[in-house]
Design a protein around this motif. Structure first.
Motif, PDB file in Angstrom:
ATOM      1  N   PRO A  30       1.839   3.805  -4.936  1.00 36.70           N
ATOM      2  CA  PRO A  30       1.135   3.879  -6.227  1.00 36.70           C
ATOM      3  C   PRO A  30       1.497   2.734  -7.178  1.00 36.70           C
ATOM      4  CG  PRO A  30       2.800   5.593  -6.074  1.00 36.70           C
ATOM      5  CD  PRO A  30       2.733   4.936  -4.732  1.00 36.70           C
ATOM      6  N   ARG A  31       2.607   2.044  -6.935  1.00 33.86           N
ATOM      7  CA  ARG A  31       2.989   0.919  -7.794  1.00 33.86           C
ATOM      8  C   ARG A  31       2.063  -0.279  -7.602  1.00 33.86           C
ATOM      9  NH1 ARG A  31       9.154   0.580  -5.881  1.00 33.86           N
ATOM     10  NH2 ARG A  31       8.057   0.808  -3.917  1.00 33.86           N
ATOM     11  N   VAL A  32       1.329  -0.303  -6.490  1.00 40.99           N
ATOM     12  CA  VAL A  32       0.542  -1.477  -6.112  1.00 40.99           C
ATOM     13  C   VAL A  32      -0.954  -1.220  -6.285  1.00 40.99           C
ATOM     14  CG1 VAL A  32       0.203  -3.150  -4.236  1.00 40.99           C
ATOM     15  CG2 VAL A  32       2.364  -1.982  -4.449  1.00 40.99           C
ATOM     16  N   LEU A  37      -5.004 -10.270  -6.174  1.00 42.36           N
ATOM     17  CA  LEU A  37      -4.408 -11.451  -5.565  1.00 42.36           C
ATOM     18  C   LEU A  37      -5.244 -12.659  -5.968  1.00 42.36           C
ATOM     19  CD1 LEU A  37      -3.558 -10.033  -2.037  1.00 42.36           C
ATOM     20  CD2 LEU A  37      -2.171 -10.061  -4.093  1.00 42.36           C
ATOM     21  N   THR A  38      -4.624 -13.603  -6.667  1.00 45.33           N
ATOM     22  CA  THR A  38      -5.370 -14.729  -7.218  1.00 45.33           C
ATOM     23  C   THR A  38      -5.306 -15.975  -6.348  1.00 45.33           C
ATOM     24  OG1 THR A  38      -3.467 -15.372  -8.558  1.00 45.33           O
ATOM     25  CG2 THR A  38      -5.107 -13.932  -9.585  1.00 45.33           C
ATOM     26  N   GLY A  39      -4.328 -16.086  -5.496  1.00 45.57           N
ATOM     27  CA  GLY A  39      -4.238 -17.272  -4.656  1.00 45.57           C
ATOM     28  C   GLY A  39      -3.072 -17.196  -3.702  1.00 45.57           C
ATOM     29  N   ASP A  57      -1.989  -4.431 -15.976  1.00 44.63           N
ATOM     30  CA  ASP A  57      -0.852  -3.921 -16.744  1.00 44.63           C
ATOM     31  C   ASP A  57       0.141  -5.015 -17.132  1.00 44.63           C
ATOM     32  OD1 ASP A  57      -1.954  -1.430 -16.386  1.00 44.63           O
ATOM     33  OD2 ASP A  57      -0.737  -0.978 -14.620  1.00 44.63           O
ATOM     34  N   GLY A  58      -0.118  -6.267 -16.756  1.00 45.07           N
ATOM     35  CA  GLY A  58       0.814  -7.349 -17.045  1.00 45.07           C
ATOM     36  C   GLY A  58       1.879  -7.442 -15.970  1.00 45.07           C
ATOM     37  N   ASP A  59       2.884  -8.265 -16.235  1.00 47.67           N
ATOM     38  CA  ASP A  59       3.962  -8.470 -15.272  1.00 47.67           C
ATOM     39  C   ASP A  59       4.882  -7.260 -15.302  1.00 47.67           C
ATOM     40  OD1 ASP A  59       5.648  -9.544 -13.428  1.00 47.67           O
ATOM     41  OD2 ASP A  59       6.559 -10.990 -14.786  1.00 47.67           O
ATOM     42  N   SER A  60       4.904  -6.533 -14.210  1.00 53.94           N
ATOM     43  CA  SER A  60       5.690  -5.314 -14.133  1.00 53.94           C
ATOM     44  C   SER A  60       6.712  -5.440 -13.012  1.00 53.94           C
ATOM     45  CB  SER A  60       4.759  -4.131 -13.869  1.00 53.94           C
ATOM     46  OG  SER A  60       5.489  -3.013 -13.452  1.00 53.94           O
ATOM     47  N   GLU A  61       7.932  -5.056 -13.290  1.00 60.80           N
ATOM     48  CA  GLU A  61       8.983  -5.074 -12.274  1.00 60.80           C
ATOM     49  C   GLU A  61       8.673  -4.077 -11.161  1.00 60.80           C
ATOM     50  OE1 GLU A  61      12.343  -6.314 -10.337  1.00 60.80           O
ATOM     51  OE2 GLU A  61      11.359  -7.213 -12.052  1.00 60.80           O
ATOM     52  N   LEU A  62       8.094  -2.929 -11.518  1.00 63.78           N
ATOM     53  CA  LEU A  62       7.737  -1.934 -10.502  1.00 63.78           C
ATOM     54  C   LEU A  62       6.675  -2.462  -9.547  1.00 63.78           C
ATOM     55  CD1 LEU A  62       7.648   1.374 -12.583  1.00 63.78           C
ATOM     56  CD2 LEU A  62       9.325   0.680 -10.879  1.00 63.78           C
ATOM     57  N   LEU A  63       5.704  -3.184 -10.085  1.00 67.15           N
ATOM     58  CA  LEU A  63       4.662  -3.767  -9.244  1.00 67.15           C
ATOM     59  C   LEU A  63       5.254  -4.784  -8.288  1.00 67.15           C
ATOM     60  CD1 LEU A  63       1.741  -4.292  -8.409  1.00 67.15           C
ATOM     61  CD2 LEU A  63       1.544  -5.803 -10.378  1.00 67.15           C
ATOM     62  N   GLN A  65       8.313  -4.935  -7.196  1.00 65.53           N
ATOM     63  CA  GLN A  65       9.103  -4.210  -6.203  1.00 65.53           C
ATOM     64  C   GLN A  65       8.213  -3.562  -5.149  1.00 65.53           C
ATOM     65  OE1 GLN A  65      11.406  -1.452  -8.497  1.00 65.53           O
ATOM     66  NE2 GLN A  65      12.897  -3.000  -9.141  1.00 65.53           N
ATOM     67  N   GLY A  66       7.075  -3.011  -5.579  1.00 65.23           N
ATOM     68  CA  GLY A  66       6.142  -2.407  -4.635  1.00 65.23           C
ATOM     69  C   GLY A  66       5.573  -3.421  -3.666  1.00 65.23           C
ATOM     70  N   LEU A  67       5.233  -4.601  -4.168  1.00 68.19           N
ATOM     71  CA  LEU A  67       4.717  -5.653  -3.295  1.00 68.19           C
ATOM     72  C   LEU A  67       5.784  -6.149  -2.328  1.00 68.19           C
ATOM     73  CD1 LEU A  67       2.561  -7.663  -5.841  1.00 68.19           C
ATOM     74  CD2 LEU A  67       1.720  -6.367  -3.885  1.00 68.19           C
ATOM     75  N   GLU A  68       7.004  -6.334  -2.813  1.00 66.25           N
ATOM     76  CA  GLU A  68       8.089  -6.777  -1.934  1.00 66.25           C
ATOM     77  C   GLU A  68       8.380  -5.726  -0.867  1.00 66.25           C
ATOM     78  OE1 GLU A  68       9.568  -9.683  -1.745  1.00 66.25           O
ATOM     79  OE2 GLU A  68       8.555 -10.536  -3.480  1.00 66.25           O
ATOM     80  N   ARG A  69       8.285  -4.474  -1.249  1.00 75.03           N
ATOM     81  CA  ARG A  69       8.534  -3.384  -0.296  1.00 75.03           C
ATOM     82  C   ARG A  69       7.462  -3.356   0.791  1.00 75.03           C
ATOM     83  NH1 ARG A  69      12.275   1.016   0.524  1.00 75.03           N
ATOM     84  NH2 ARG A  69      11.106   2.483   1.773  1.00 75.03           N
ATOM     85  N   ALA A  70       6.223  -3.672   0.429  1.00 78.38           N
ATOM     86  CA  ALA A  70       5.111  -3.643   1.383  1.00 78.38           C
ATOM     87  C   ALA A  70       4.976  -4.951   2.158  1.00 78.38           C
ATOM     88  CB  ALA A  70       3.814  -3.352   0.638  1.00 78.38           C
TER      89      ALA A  70
END
Length: 118
Positions: A30-32, A37-39, A57-63, A65-70
Motif C-alpha cells: 500500500p505504500r507504493v 515513474l518519470t524516467g 503525496d510528495g517525497d515520502s520516506e515510506l514510499l 522504503q516500499g519501492l526499495e522493498r519491491a
C-alpha cells in the motif's frame, strides 16, 4: 558508439514502461500506490538503472522504503519480461522536477496577476 547510446535509451524506456505496469498491477504494497515513474537512466554496462519517480503525496520516506522493498521482485519480473542478458539492479530516486515546475508556474501566474493590477 552513438548506436550504443540509442540502444541504452531504448532499454531505459522499455524498463520504465514495464516497471510502470508492474507497479500498477503486481505490487501489493500500500505504500507504493500513488507513484508515477518519470524516467529511467541505465548505465552503459546495463548493470544498474536509476528509476526516477514522483508522487502526488510528495517525497515520502515510506514510499521510498516500499519501492526499495519491491526492487527485488520488480527486477525478477523485469528479467522475465525483457529477456536481457543482464537485468539491471534498480535504484529509486525521487524526481522533484514536477514540483519545481508547478512552483515556477505559480510564480509566473502571480507575476502576471500583479502586472494586471498595476
Amino acid at each position: 558508439m552513438a548506436k550504443d547510446f540509442a540502444r541504452t535509451d531504448r532499454i531505459a524506456e522499455q524498463i520504465r514502461r514495464e516497471l510502470a505496469e508492474l507497479v500498477r498491477l503486481e505490487v501489493k504494497d500500500p505504500r507504493v500506490r500513488k507513484v508515477t515513474l518519470t524516467g529511467v537512466e541505465v548505465a552503459n554496462d546495463h548493470a544498474h538503472a536509476k528509476v526516477f519517480y514522483t508522487s502526488l503525496d510528495g517525497d515520502s520516506e515510506l514510499l521510498r522504503q516500499g519501492l526499495e522493498r519491491a526492487a527485488g521482485f520488480l527486477r525478477s519480473q523485469l528479467a522475465h519480461a525483457m529477456k536481457l542478458r543482464i537485468t539491471p539492479q534498480l535504484h529509486f530516486v525521487y524526481d522533484a522536477s514536477i514540483e519545481r515546475g508547478s512552483h515556477l508556474s505559480q510564480l509566473i501566474d502571480q507575476a502576471v496577476a500583479s502586472d494586471k493590477k498595476d
